[in-house]
Design an enzyme around this catalytic site. Structure first.
Site, short mmCIF file in Angstrom:
data_model
loop_
_atom_site.label_atom_id
_atom_site.label_comp_id
_atom_site.label_asym_id
_atom_site.label_seq_id
_atom_site.Cartn_x
_atom_site.Cartn_y
_atom_site.Cartn_z
CD GLU A 159 35.64 79.88 69.77
OE1 GLU A 159 35.98 79.79 70.95
OE2 GLU A 159 34.20 80.34 69.60
CD GLU A 161 34.57 84.85 72.32
OE1 GLU A 161 34.26 83.92 71.12
OE2 GLU A 161 35.85 85.52 72.08
#
Length: 254
Positions: A108, A128
């Site tokens: 990210e 995730e």
């Protein structure tokens, strides 16, 4: 500046190195604050035109430091978000130089950058979902803007790691390098950017980012609001003069 983040300046480029190799450069609060301070410096220092962010020890970033998280830390800062960058990237261009792994929050961080350079053996992804978590640090927001929709959906929902070569195939990675060469290549790109007029560089990035949200009928008017101050700047006159005199321009950022 914390020792967890190192900075250097090369020809108008701020090089930011996440320096926690013992933790695969995972982000704790101290590191997030230091990255945020580096982004503030990049935006505020008129001598800096572009930035590069990388990781020490042969890996980019393993995401959030889970030990710090379990100890109660939240590696996010007001205004810039996780890692001091994902919610408030710098106004000036920044390039991610990826070696090793850029996973979860580390990916990210890379997605918050404007360009990516990666070693051929680098890997990245948003794993995730494998832990029943959501990639809420901008990964799900930015990924479908960077690559085709169906590819983004596959990466996000499988949580599998992706090879840098595949990232290059789908247009996410600007340039591939041999192992160990990502930083040098990213720095070469950044110094090429930094040789240009700083006002024009910042304005061009702003238009590229903001224009997709502009109504079609207003696009040229809105672009003009950003571009005209640059056109009438001292630097624009210097650029034309330098071209006429066949010399390198001397930018002042005015």
């Amino acid at each position: 500046m914390s020792d967890s983040v190192l900075t250097d300046v090369v020809e108008g480029v701020l090089v930011v190195t996440i320096n926690r190799p013992e933790a695969r450069n995972a982000i704790n609060t101290e590191t997030a604050v230091a990255i945020g301070e580096a982004m503030d410096r990049l935006d505020e220092d008129r001598s800096l035109v572009a930035g590069v962010i990388t990781g020490a020890g042969g890996t980019f970033c393993a995401g959030m430091d889970l030990k710090a998280f379990l100890a109660g830390e939240r590696p996010s800062i007001p205004g810039r978000g996780f890692a001091g960058i994902v919610e408030g990237p710098p106004v000036k261009p920044i390039i991610a130089a990826l070696e090793g792994y850029a996973i979860a929050g580390g990916f990210e961080i890379a997605l918050a950058c404007d360009m990516l350079v990666a070693a051929e053996d680098a890997k990245f992804g948003l794993p995730e979902v494998k832990r029943s978590l959501v990639a809420a640090g901008g990964g799900l927001l930015r990924l479908p803007q960077r690559i085709p929709y169906h590819v983004a959906m596959e990466w996000a929902l499988t949580g599998e790691l992706v090879a840098a070569t595949r990232g290059y195939e789908v247009g996410l990675v600007n340039r591939l390098t041999p192992k160990g060469g990502a930083l040098d290549e990213a720095l070469g790109m950044a110094t090429a950017i930094a040789a240009n007029g700083p006002l024009a560089v910042a304005a061009s990035k702003r238009i590229l980012i903001e224009s997709p949200e502009w109504p079609a009928a207003e696009r040229f008017d809105r672009q003009r609001e950003i571009s005209e101050p640059v056109r009438s700047s001292e630097d624009a006159r210097e650029g034309a003069t330098a071209f006429k005199e066949k010399r390198a321009p001397r930018w002042q950022g005015r």
